[in-house]
Design a protein around this motif. Structure first.
Motif, PDB file in Angstrom:
ATOM      1  N   ARG A 172       0.721  -1.195  -0.181  1.00  0.00           N
ATOM      2  CA  ARG A 172       0.440   0.334   0.463  1.00  0.00           C
ATOM      3  C   ARG A 172       0.561   1.146   0.076  1.00  0.00           C
ATOM      4  NH1 ARG A 172      -3.139  -0.697   5.725  1.00  0.00           N
ATOM      5  NH2 ARG A 172      -1.151  -1.499   5.550  1.00  0.00           N
TER       6      ARG A 172
ATOM      7  N   CYS B  15      -2.276  -5.893   0.895  1.00  0.00           N
ATOM      8  CA  CYS B  15      -2.394  -4.777   0.692  1.00  0.00           C
ATOM      9  C   CYS B  15      -4.035  -4.654   1.410  1.00  0.00           C
ATOM     10  CB  CYS B  15      -2.696  -4.103  -1.129  1.00  0.00           C
ATOM     11  SG  CYS B  15      -4.287  -5.190  -1.259  1.00  0.00           S
TER      12      CYS B  15
ATOM     13  N   SER C   2      -1.906  -6.224  -3.758  1.00  0.00           N
ATOM     14  CA  SER C   2      -0.852  -6.416  -3.570  1.00  0.00           C
ATOM     15  C   SER C   2      -0.697  -8.214  -4.819  1.00  0.00           C
ATOM     16  CB  SER C   2      -1.004  -7.313  -2.065  1.00  0.00           C
ATOM     17  OG  SER C   2      -1.846  -8.214  -1.843  1.00  0.00           O
TER      18      SER C   2
ATOM     19  N   SER D 218      -5.321  -9.405   3.551  1.00  0.00           N
ATOM     20  CA  SER D 218      -4.883  -8.040   3.608  1.00  0.00           C
ATOM     21  C   SER D 218      -5.391  -7.786   4.719  1.00  0.00           C
ATOM     22  CB  SER D 218      -5.662  -8.113   2.333  1.00  0.00           C
ATOM     23  OG  SER D 218      -3.801  -8.029   1.393  1.00  0.00           O
TER      24      SER D 218
END
Length: 309
Positions: free
Chosen positions: A191, A259, A265, A286
């Protein structure tokens, strides 16, 4: 040269031409170029799928012959939070005429963001050599290559996908084995820096889905967009290796990417796994799962608690 010799030579030449890799980069042929795809749009052994963030862009014009996959319906279980089942993906591939010998190419908008997620889903269900169009929709449009609005139809195939999923998916328990159990696995949070630090919960304009901000303890930060060039193509393998090595990710031990909901991701999963050849799993639960889980530790450098400082 007699007739038989000429024929043998011709066949050998044809085989050699057919064996030329149809890819641009990657240790295992992870990418195809726009030029190659443009030359193979009518090749019956190639099937193209679009997986875009903007699910309406396909109808406005897509690569000729491409089949549309809506990430939020076609590639997920619409009842439970999960990816599409093996049987569900099998039905999609059969309807698109995909066989065991088909070269599958995915592409999409936003630097192949959801196309990479689609590649991860395909790989889990047995389509292990699925490729991405390097540069995705962005480069295709920039180069003025053809677009079409027709919905293609193909003769159905009888492809049979395995029931057992490939071990490319990490679960919450796998992450906790790293955080609390000391498992020797690298965690990569892809992120943005403000999400990673806990300054914000989600990117601007994106719904907040977690009650806590921050990141998984021990995770290093590599924003997913750092893997691509301005034109949407992936950076070279050497550049990618150097960038990840700079944050301690060199492929010497297993990796888990994550993410917010697992889609960004998967782009980094593709880079690390398919282009660099590292051992990688994507944690699609995530931060929306980890950040909402009860009794698990987080790291929040920004000092935010329940959205307040």
């Amino acid at each position: 040269m007699n007739a038989l010799t000429k024929r043998i030579t011709a066949v050998a030449t044809a085989i050699a031409i057919a064996a030329v890799p149809a890819v641009a980069l990657g240790e295992d042929g992870a990418l195809v170029t726009a030029d190659w795809l443009a030359e193979n749009l009518t090749n019956p052994d190639v099937r193209v799928f679009e997986v875009s963030v903007d699910t309406g862009v396909y109808e406005r014009g897509h690569i000729p012959g491409a089949v549309n996959l809506a990430w939020h319906t076609d590639l997920v279980d619409t009842v439970r939070r999960d990816i599409v089942s093996s049987q569900g993906l099998e039905a999609i591939l059969q309807a698109a005429g995909v066989t065991e010998d088909t070269t599958v190419v995915l592409y999409g908008d936003n630097n192949n963001w959801f196309a990479a997620w689609g590649a991860w889903v395909f790989d889990i269900h047995g389509i292990h050599d699925v490729k991405l169009l390097d540069g995705g929709r962005k480069l295709w449009e920039a180069e003025g290559l053809p677009l079409d609005t027709a919905t293609p139809e193909y003769a159905a195939s009888s492809i049979d996908l395995p029931d057992d999923a490939a071990p490319l998916r990490a679960r919450l328990v796998d992450v906790l084995e790293v955080v609390e159990g000391g498992a020797d696995v690298s965690l990569v949070d892809i992120r943005g820096p403000k999400e990673y630090s806990g300054e914000i919960f989600a990117p601007e304009g994106v719904q907040e889905l977690s009650v806590r901000a921050g990141h998984i303890p021990g995770a290093v930060n590599f924003p997913w967009g750092g893997a691509v060039n301005e034109d949407g193509t992936f950076k070279s393998a050497d550049e990618l290796k150097a960038a990840f090595a700079a944050i301690g990710i060199d492929g010497t031990k297993p990796i888990i990417t994550y993410c917010r909901i697992g889609e960004r991701s998967s782009h980094t999963w593709f880079v690390l796994s398919r282009i660099l050849g590292y051992e990688v799993r994507n944690y699609d639960g995530s931060w929306t799962e980890y950040g909402n889980a009860v009794g698990v530790p987080i790291d929040n450098p920004s000092g935010t608690v329940w959205g307040k400082i």
